[in-house]
Structures are given as structure tokens and as C-alpha cells.
Scaffold this active site. Structure first.
Site, PDB file in Angstrom:
ATOM      1  N   GLU A   1      -4.837  -4.883  -1.095  1.00  0.00           N
ATOM      2  CA  GLU A   1      -4.086  -5.304  -2.281  1.00  0.00           C
ATOM      3  C   GLU A   1      -5.018  -5.714  -3.418  1.00  0.00           C
ATOM      4  O   GLU A   1      -4.735  -5.437  -4.590  1.00  0.00           O
ATOM      5  CB  GLU A   1      -3.157  -6.476  -1.928  1.00  0.00           C
ATOM      6  CG  GLU A   1      -2.193  -6.216  -0.797  1.00  0.00           C
ATOM      7  CD  GLU A   1      -1.418  -4.930  -0.961  1.00  0.00           C
ATOM      8  OE1 GLU A   1      -1.085  -4.559  -2.110  1.00  0.00           O
ATOM      9  OE2 GLU A   1      -1.147  -4.268   0.059  1.00  0.00           O
TER      10      GLU A   1
ATOM     11  N   ASP B   1      -7.661   2.023   0.414  1.00  0.00           N
ATOM     12  CA  ASP B   1      -8.172   1.960   1.788  1.00  0.00           C
ATOM     13  C   ASP B   1      -9.697   1.957   1.802  1.00  0.00           C
ATOM     14  O   ASP B   1     -10.335   1.154   2.497  1.00  0.00           O
ATOM     15  CB  ASP B   1      -7.677   3.170   2.587  1.00  0.00           C
ATOM     16  CG  ASP B   1      -6.287   2.958   3.149  1.00  0.00           C
ATOM     17  OD1 ASP B   1      -5.777   1.826   3.090  1.00  0.00           O
ATOM     18  OD2 ASP B   1      -5.706   3.936   3.651  1.00  0.00           O
TER      19      ASP B   1
END
Length: 489
Positions: free
Chosen positions: A139, A207
């Protein structure tokens, strides 16, 4: 500290709202560590200042419609963990604000202005701190890479009205999910397949960069693949997967990429965090769906079967469950034993304060917290608990400087304002009680209500020239903010 303030809410509203907010900002997938960072690509659409304004507006609406937790112990834990990751990120252009929502759904999300929301359900399902850190790092990357702004910039290619439509739909979905989804569907209908590919790029980028952040912060790089693999296996055949799997799809290729990416880093033993397990136990007892007896049974079984990561965390959970059942003496025996082993632990100190307050032994609570304040002068947990105890002990004047300091460092936290209103009520200072209530309403985007409270404050401030001027200025600011909020409606 037991005095918690939760906004009225609907879990369904929250889950839907957050999925839409997050869906506007995500996408994923490059195993290649040489990819460039694209976090500045959206500068043509949004300035950082504008992102901050939108983020503040969204946060205010979330407070009014979602179960934001104002638990100082959990908030301080989450903020310290989040900021540890931010300290190891590159391209940080905005302050970060981490907050918790009481929701058993497994989810986390990010939006404008460095706001990162985490569902309590994430704690319930992550086995260790590295797994939680893997989600937070993801995030954080969405924010540093400005994925939401980049996504909106991509929409601008199809229509000059899309940006305004997307922004309005995102905020509308937070406040009224059904209307918001309809509005969002209309604007998204303008998008093409390239838009879908673009968001997949975001997810892969988050990621890749997120794993680098968590490794640099000292966490286990295998945690992301482990956690997502567990989720994928658990919900493989479920007709109602958790919200996180709707906004973060987990095809086998993504899990494989996470494993391959983790293998590029040296093997590292990362001991689990006691504070993480204490936070998890606190959420299980106070902010999940366990019944009173069920919460106690959970930790008694862990202790009887030696089925725990840390015995002290299981004991802490048992003490909280006993407190919940009003078995205060038994709870205090456990907490006192834990404090003998770790007399500076904020989780234990907070519960000890609750126990002393329950007995109305305010003198002991104040002595304990004042001693801790000398060691931790800026601790949100210590100062909030101390201010609250002073108010309960009918010493509100001593609480006010503590609360002013808390507000100075975190103007987004409703809890100090609420305790401040209580303090002024006990002092029979109606003007400043109303003023504090106005600030609380403004934090939930209820500017009209805030202005009404300030008008009451004005009536009780006759003859106080400086206070009258301050109130007049705040009324003008809230009127302006209310007009600006209209652009989202």
C-alpha cells in the site's frame, strides 16, 4: 484505554466503499527489478497539494460513514510499523497517515495524501508481523508511485470529464455505495482494455517495490508469498471471497512471482514481534465477533495446549477477556505479572490504567502514567490515557495541555477533541466545549453542524475579543470547506 469512539457504520458500506476507492488505484506484475519507478508520471494531472486536499476530503467522509478505530494503543502500533516501512521507501513525497477500520474483512487500501487504511480482519488472518508488513509495504508503494493519480490520468485520454467523474464517484461511493458504484460504472464505461492493463501494471509495480521496502525494513521477503498463498488456498472455492481478493486478485502466476522475487534475497531469520501478537490479541477480544465467553475460551485453549507464538500475548488476551467479563481482579493479577516482566510495555500499561480507572483509583493511575510520561513524553498512548484519567478524576485543567499537544501532533485524530469537549464540559466552559464539538464534526465533513456549534460558542464568548475573532475565522474556514466539498457531490 477503554474510552473509544467509533463512528456509526455499516460493514457492507465500508467493504464496498473501500473496494471502489482501492480499485481506482491498483494493478500489478513485474519480476524484473530493473523497471523504472513511475511515481512522477501523474504530475500533469494532479499536484501533490491537490492530492492532499482530495485525501483529506475522503478521510473526513470515511470517518462519518465507516468504523474508524480510535484506539490509541493500536493506532500507535500501526503508525510505528507503517512509518518504519515508509522510512525505507524511495520517492516519498507526502506524509503518511495509517488508520484502522473495525471490519473482519481481510483488506487494506490506499488513497490520496498518503492515507493507508487497514481492516482489523487483516490482523485476524496474518500469522506474523512480516505478513502484515508485506501488505502495508504494497500500500505504501501505491502512494509513493501515485497509482491513483496515474490511473485517473489514463482516463483523461478518453474524456476530459472522466477525471471529475472518477473523483466524484470515488467519494460518493464512500458515502453512498450503491449510487457511487453506478456513477463509477458510467465513467469506467469510457475506458478501454488498455485501462485494465494499466492497472495490472500498478499491481505488479506495487508487489515489486513493496517487497524491496519490506526487505530493507528488516522483514521476511517470503512473507508476501506465504500470506497470499494461504489466502488463495483458503478461499479457492469460496463464492464470497474476502474483499482483498476482489481488489487484489491472486492468480497462481502472481504468487509464483512473489516466491521467485523473494528467492533473490538472502535467507533471513526474522523473529516474530511480541507487539504484533499483542495487537492481534487486543483486536480478537475487543474488536472482532467473538462472544464474551468465546474470547476467554480462545486464549484459555491456547494456554492449555501451549498453542501460541508468545505465552505473554496469550496471557494478555486472557486478561482482556476477563476484563470484558468484569472479572477485574483476575485480569489485574495477570497484567501485574506481565508488567513485572516488561514494565514499559504500552499494551500492558493501557490495560493497567483501565483496571485502576475501573476501581476509581485515579491517584495510582496518574502516578503510573506521569512516571511513564517522563520516559515517553510524546507517546500517544501515555498522553491520551493520562488526559482521560485527569478528566475522570475531575482534574480537567491538567488534561487540557496534554490534549493540545496531542492535537498539535495529529490534527486528524478525533479522540483528543472528544476528551477535550468532556474536559471543558466539566469546567462548565460552554464556549470551548462547543468549539471542541465543532472540530469533531468538521473531521466527519459535517461542516454545517460544525458551524452551528461555533455559533453556540460565539454566544458564550461575549467580551472575549480574541476568542470571538478565532471563532469567526473558523466559521469562514468551514464555510469555504463546505463549498469545496460540493464539487464531489
Amino acid at each position: 484505554m477503554r474510552k473509544l469512539s467509533l463512528s456509526t457504520f455499516s460493514k457492507a458500506l465500508t467493504a464496498t466503499a473501500i473496494s471502489i476507492v482501492f480499485a481506482g488505484s491498483i494493478a500489478h506484475s513485474f519480476a524484473n527489478n530493473d523497471l523504472p519507478d513511475l511515481g512522477t508520471a501523474a504530475v500533469n494531472t494532479f499536484s501533490l497539494e491537490k492530492e492532499s486536499v482530495y485525501g483529506d476530503a475522503y478521510m473526513r467522509v470515511i470517518r462519518s460513514s465507516a468504523p474508524v478505530l480510535n484506539d490509541p494503543v493500536l493506532s500507535q502500533y500501526l503508525s510505528e510499523l507503517g512509518n518504519k516501512l515508509v522510512a525505507n521507501a524511495t520517492g516519498v513525497k507526502t506524509p503518511f497517515y495509517f488508520f484502522l477500520l473495525r471490519n473482519d474483512e481481510i483488506n487494506a487500501f490506499a488513497f490520496f495524501g498518503g492515507h493507508v487504511g487497514v481492516h482489523t480482519g487483516l490482523f485476524l488472518n496474518a500469522d506474523n508481523e512480516s505478513e502484515l508488513a508485506s501488505v502495508l509495504a504494497h500500500e505504501v508503494t501505491h502512494v509513493t508511485q501515485r497509482h491513483l493519480a496515474r490511473s485517473l490520468e489514463a482516463q483523461q485520454k478518453s474524456s476530459t470529464a472522466t477525471i471529475a467523474g472518477m473523483l466524484g464517484a470515488i467519494l460518493l461511493t464512500i458515502a453512498a455505495p450503491q449510487a457511487g458504484m453506478a456513477a463509477l460504472a458510467t465513467t469506467q464505461a469510457l475506458a478501454t482494455q488498455s485501462k485494465i492493463n494499466y492497472t495490472r501494471l500498478h499491481e505488479k509495480e506495487a508487489d515489486r517495490i513493496g517487497m524491496q521496502i519490506m526487505v530493507d525494513a528488516g522483514f521476511n521477503p517470503n512473507a508476501a508469498a506465504t500470506f497470499f498463498g494461504q489466502l488463495a488456498a483458503r478461499y479457492r472455492f469460496s463464492t464470497t471471497p474476502p474483499q482483498m481478493l476482489l481488489t487484489h486478485p491472486l492468480p497462481e502466476s502472481r504468487i509464483t512471482e512473489a516466491r521467485n522475487r523473494a528467492a533473490q534475497y538472502p535467507n533471513r531469520f526474522v523473529p516474530d514481534s511480541l507487539n504484533y501478537q499483542l495487537a492481534k490479541a487486543r483486536i480478537q477480544v475487543r474488536f472482532s465477533n467473538y462472544s464474551d465467553d468465546g474470547a476467554l475460551s480462545l486464549f484459555e485453549q491456547q494456554l492449555n495446549k501451549n498453542n501460541y507464538t508468545f505465552e505473554d500475548a496469550a496471557l494478555y488476551g486472557k486478561a482482556l477477556a476477563l476484563f470484558r467479563l468484569e472479572k477485574f481482579d483476575q485480569a489485574e493479577t495477570i497484567i501485574d505479572a506481565l508488567l513485572k516482566k516488561d514494565d514499559n510495555n504500552l499494551f500492558y500499561l493501557d490495560t493497567k490504567t483501565d483496571l485502576l480507572a475501573q476501581k476509581k483509583d485515579y491517584a495510582s493511575a496518574i502516578a503510573l502514567l506521569e512516571g511513564q510520561r517522563k520516559l515517553k513524553p510524546t507517546s500517544q498512548v501515555i498522553n491520551t490515557n493520562l488526559a482521560n484519567i485527569y478528566v475522570e478524576a475531575d482534574q480537567p485543567l491538567k488534561a487540557i495541555p496534554l490534549l493540545e499537544e496531542l492535537i498539535f501532533f495529529d490534527k486528524k485524530n478525533m479522540l483528543p477533541y472528544q476528551i477535550m469537549a468532556d474536559a471543558y464540559r466539566k469546567l462548565d466552559n460552554k464556549a470551548l466545549e462547543y468549539y471542541s464539538n465543532a472540530e469533531i464534526m468538521a473531521l466527519t465533513a459535517n461542516y454545517q453542524g460544525a458551524i452551528d456549534q461555533l455559533n453556540y460558542a460565539y454566544r458564550y464568548s461575549e467580551g472575549q475579543t480574541l476568542q470571538l475573532a478565532r471563532i469567526e475565522a473558523r466559521i469562514r474556514q468551514f464555510r469555504q470547506a463546505d463549498r469545496e466539498m460540493d464539487q464531489f457531490k
